[in-house]
Design an enzyme around this catalytic site. Structure first.
Site, mmCIF file in Angstrom:
data_model
loop_
_atom_site.group_PDB
_atom_site.id
_atom_site.type_symbol
_atom_site.label_atom_id
_atom_site.label_comp_id
_atom_site.label_asym_id
_atom_site.label_seq_id
_atom_site.Cartn_x
_atom_site.Cartn_y
_atom_site.Cartn_z
ATOM 1 C CD GLN A 66 17.712 7.677 -28.908
ATOM 2 O OE1 GLN A 66 16.674 7.791 -29.659
ATOM 3 N NE2 GLN A 66 18.784 8.034 -29.660
ATOM 4 C CE LYS A 185 31.385 -1.736 -24.358
ATOM 5 N NZ LYS A 185 32.226 -0.703 -24.024
ATOM 6 N N GLY A 296 2.342 -0.829 -48.141
ATOM 7 C CA GLY A 296 1.060 -1.621 -47.960
ATOM 8 C C GLY A 296 0.589 -1.971 -49.539
ATOM 9 N N GLY A 297 -0.707 -1.980 -49.535
ATOM 10 C CA GLY A 297 -1.323 -2.513 -50.977
ATOM 11 C C GLY A 297 -1.515 -1.124 -51.847
HETATM 12 N N1 COA Z 1 29.430 3.546 -10.963
HETATM 13 C C1 COA Z 1 30.511 2.773 -11.281
HETATM 14 N N2 COA Z 1 30.681 2.239 -12.383
HETATM 15 C C2 COA Z 1 29.820 2.411 -13.505
HETATM 16 C C3 COA Z 1 28.633 3.071 -13.003
HETATM 17 C C4 COA Z 1 28.283 3.645 -11.907
HETATM 18 N N3 COA Z 1 27.279 4.445 -11.314
HETATM 19 N N4 COA Z 1 27.895 3.364 -14.156
HETATM 20 C C5 COA Z 1 28.277 2.614 -15.192
HETATM 21 N N5 COA Z 1 29.590 2.349 -14.629
HETATM 22 C C6 COA Z 1 30.694 1.504 -15.421
HETATM 23 C C7 COA Z 1 30.249 -0.003 -15.886
HETATM 24 O O1 COA Z 1 30.081 -0.809 -14.798
HETATM 25 C C8 COA Z 1 30.952 -0.441 -16.977
HETATM 26 O O2 COA Z 1 32.290 -0.577 -16.620
HETATM 27 P P1 COA Z 1 33.046 -2.285 -16.827
HETATM 28 O O3 COA Z 1 32.856 -2.456 -18.219
HETATM 29 O O4 COA Z 1 34.393 -2.101 -16.163
HETATM 30 O O5 COA Z 1 32.037 -3.275 -16.050
HETATM 31 C C9 COA Z 1 31.457 0.804 -17.613
HETATM 32 O O6 COA Z 1 30.710 1.818 -16.822
HETATM 33 C C10 COA Z 1 30.870 1.180 -19.008
HETATM 34 O O7 COA Z 1 29.586 0.546 -19.096
HETATM 35 P P2 COA Z 1 29.293 0.297 -20.673
HETATM 36 O O8 COA Z 1 27.648 -0.111 -20.792
HETATM 37 O O9 COA Z 1 30.237 -0.819 -21.140
HETATM 38 O O10 COA Z 1 29.340 1.851 -21.448
HETATM 39 P P3 COA Z 1 29.998 1.969 -22.915
HETATM 40 O O11 COA Z 1 29.909 3.401 -22.968
HETATM 41 O O12 COA Z 1 31.296 1.254 -22.999
HETATM 42 O O13 COA Z 1 29.165 1.113 -23.841
HETATM 43 C C11 COA Z 1 27.140 1.009 -25.045
HETATM 44 C C12 COA Z 1 27.872 1.810 -24.215
HETATM 45 C C13 COA Z 1 25.626 1.568 -25.343
HETATM 46 C C14 COA Z 1 27.399 0.581 -26.377
HETATM 47 C C15 COA Z 1 26.689 -0.224 -24.238
HETATM 48 O O14 COA Z 1 26.202 0.178 -22.852
HETATM 49 C C16 COA Z 1 25.749 -1.127 -24.711
HETATM 50 O O15 COA Z 1 26.034 -1.859 -25.542
HETATM 51 N N6 COA Z 1 24.436 -1.274 -24.183
HETATM 52 C C17 COA Z 1 23.452 -2.138 -24.396
HETATM 53 C C18 COA Z 1 22.823 -1.711 -25.795
HETATM 54 C C19 COA Z 1 22.145 -0.311 -25.756
HETATM 55 O O16 COA Z 1 21.413 0.129 -24.965
HETATM 56 N N7 COA Z 1 22.811 0.373 -26.971
HETATM 57 C C20 COA Z 1 22.040 1.616 -27.235
HETATM 58 C C21 COA Z 1 22.768 2.909 -26.436
HETATM 59 S S1 COA Z 1 21.852 4.059 -27.176
#
Ligand code: COA
Length: 475
Positions: A66, A185, A296-297
């Site tokens: 999001q 994360k 607020g106030g």
């Molecule tokens: N091709 C190949 N790999 C891809 C890819 C693509 N096009 N797009 C994503 N990936 C891979 C990434 O490289 C990553 O791999 P790695 O961990 O082996 O390096 C993997 O997909 C997962 O990415 P990640 O961001 O860790 O996803 P997640 O589902 O585990 O975590 C969040 C999700 C949201 C918790 C995390 O992305 C995060 O903390 N983001 C920052 C804060 C944020 O925006 N949070 C709000 C979300 S609404």
């Protein structure tokens, strides 16, 4: 004598007009020196006909879920060409989350990815990296919200990107800024808790609460969008890109600014506008949860309206703004409160707010929330009906302004979405449906990157743009 006086006056007027001319020319010179002199002449095209605010800006969109998609959707509405890079076969994980129509992209995805194009690239495949490197060269901004370190693990470090395109802006959402939690994360509610929102939301007697407004995700996306636009503006002067970071904890705290204000005010004594003060409950070391007290106030509270017994949204927010105290007293049938020393001043009312709101509620309970709204607005009393999502979805005025929009989608049919809440008079937003997974892959390779057919075929055959076959996956 009279003539002499007249001619003296004429002389003064002439000198004055010379002075004005001189001042004006100085102003023009100052404007030029400040860098506005390079602006083109004001366009003679009709409003909304001179392109969009961000026309010409190309975004390499590596966002998912999001927070990041909110940001790039806003930039797309403002006219940027947003190219969303998705993992082949999978795409943004939200495409398949909270599914309501089998086989179609979810509302979660469609409502956050309007006006974008989608290309599928395996960013860890050598040929996929080749395509990405080409895109980096021709894009202005890379936006990502991967977990900390994920972009680097793809090989897309700042150094790598900046070497290929020194003008590129690299914008990131992370859960936390540099510090003890930087590797964590983070999802919406984690940010609401870490940013001070949860500890200050809810009722004093109850546990901390998260809010329905997605201040951690969508709020941070908004912050990031402003950072990107500012970096684009600065690049006009410096010619170089920069990193932009919006941490979710920081974004939430920014939206909880008034609570950090109150934290510091505690040193000076109790927070008199909190109803806790009126109830003689002592304050502790931290800002307490304040229920529906106004931030607020001007004291405010949520009051029941007619039908509250069966309708969970038959309520109104009522603000006892001091300048309209007399009007409030007349409306609720307590005219003596206008002059009674116990009620006449805001200070006198503070310890009795509970009693006052109970009395106002006796009145609001005799009317629907819309009747209260009408009667109060006639005499300038600020009130807010508690609108349900159903009421908002059906509200004609929101449809008219494009804040609520109906969109057609090839696999899910018609659905409602929130359009661009930021209205620019010369950059009108149209809401276009979200892309299907990889819908624009060929178009981008051919028309944006201008790759020859032979190269496109080679990249495609390498498997860099498609999901691994089932056997490969199993292996
Ligand atoms: N091709 C190949 N790999 C891809 C890819 C693509 N096009 N797009 C994503 N990936 C891979 C990434 O490289 C990553 O791999 P790695 O961990 O082996 O390096 C993997 O997909 C997962 O990415 P990640 O961001 O860790 O996803 P997640 O589902 O585990 O975590 C969040 C999700 C949201 C918790 C995390 O992305 C995060 O903390 N983001 C920052 C804060 C944020 O925006 N949070 C709000 C979300 S609404």
């Amino acid at each position: 004598m009279a003539t002499r006086k007249k001619s003296k006056g004429k002389g003064r007027a002439k000198a004055a007009s010379r002075k004005v001319v001189k001042l004006k020319s100085k102003a023009v010179a100052a404007k030029k020196a400040n860098g506005n002199g390079h602006l083109p002449r004001p366009s003679s095209k009709g409003w909304g006909q001179a392109g969009k605010a961000l026309t010409g800006v190309r975004i390499l969109d590596f966002t998912h879920v999001q927070s990041g998609p909110t940001c790039t959707q806003l930039l797309a509405w403002l006219g940027a060409d947003v190219i969303k890079v998705e993992r082949p076969g999978v795409g943004d994980i939200t495409r398949g989350q909270l599914v309501d129509v089998k086989g179609a992209d979810s509302l979660y995805f469609t409502m956050l990815n309007h006006n974008k194009r989608s290309i599928t690239i395996d960013s860890k495949h050598p040929q996929g990296r080749r395509v990405l490197d080409e895109l980096i060269k021709i894009c202005d901004v890379l936006v990502e919200n991967f977990a900390p370190g994920a972009l680097d693990r793809m090989g897309l470090t700042w150094e790598h990107i900046h070497k290929r395109n020194p003008r590129m802006i690299v914008a990131s959402v992370k859960g936390f800024g540099p510090g003890p939690y930087e590797d964590c994360k983070v999802y919406e509610n984690v940010a609401q808790c870490a940013g001070g929102s949860a500890s200050t939301t809810g009722f004093r007697e109850g546990p901390p609460l998260v809010t329905g407004a997605q201040i951690g995700d969508s709020g941070t996306g908004l912050h990031l969008a402003l950072g990107i636009v500012s970096a684009l503006f600065q690049r006009n002067r410096t010619g170089r890109g920069q990193k932009v970071l919006a941490a979710m904890q920081d974004g939430v705290l920014n939206l909880c600014r008034v609570k950090l204000r109150d934290q510091q005010r505690l040193k000076a004594g109790p927070l008199t506008e909190y109803s806790q003060y009126g109830e003689s409950v002592p304050f502790g070391a931290s800002v307490p949860r304040a229920g529906n007290d106004s931030g607020g106030g001007q004291p405010g509270w949520i009051l029941k309206c007619k039908g509250w017994e069966s309708d969970p949204d038959a309520y109104i927010y009522f603000i006892t703004q001091a300048p309209v105290w007399g009007e409030i007293c007349d409306l609720i049938g307590e005219p003596t409160w206008k002059t009674d020393a116990e009620y006449a001043t805001p200070r006198a009312r503070l310890p009795k707010l509970k009693k006052i709101f109970e009395r106002i509620e006796q009145w609001t309970m005799t009317k629907s929330k819309f009747e209260v709204m009408e009667l109060c607005n006639k005499v300038d009393i600020p009130v807010g009906p508690i609108l349900s999502m159903k009421e908002i979805a059906e509200e004609p005025s929101l449809r008219k302004t494009g804040t609520v929009v109906e969109v057609d989608h090839p696999t899910r049919g018609k659905y409602l979405t929130v359009g661009n809440p930021i209205k620019l008079s010369d950059s009108i937003s149209e809401v276009k449906r979200s892309p299907l997974l990889g819908e624009h892959t060929d178009e981008i390779l051919k028309d944006v990157l201008k790759l020859p057919a032979k190269d496109i075929a080679e990249i495609k055959n390498s498997g860099a743009l498609s999901a691994p076959k089932k056997e490969e996956k199993a292996a």
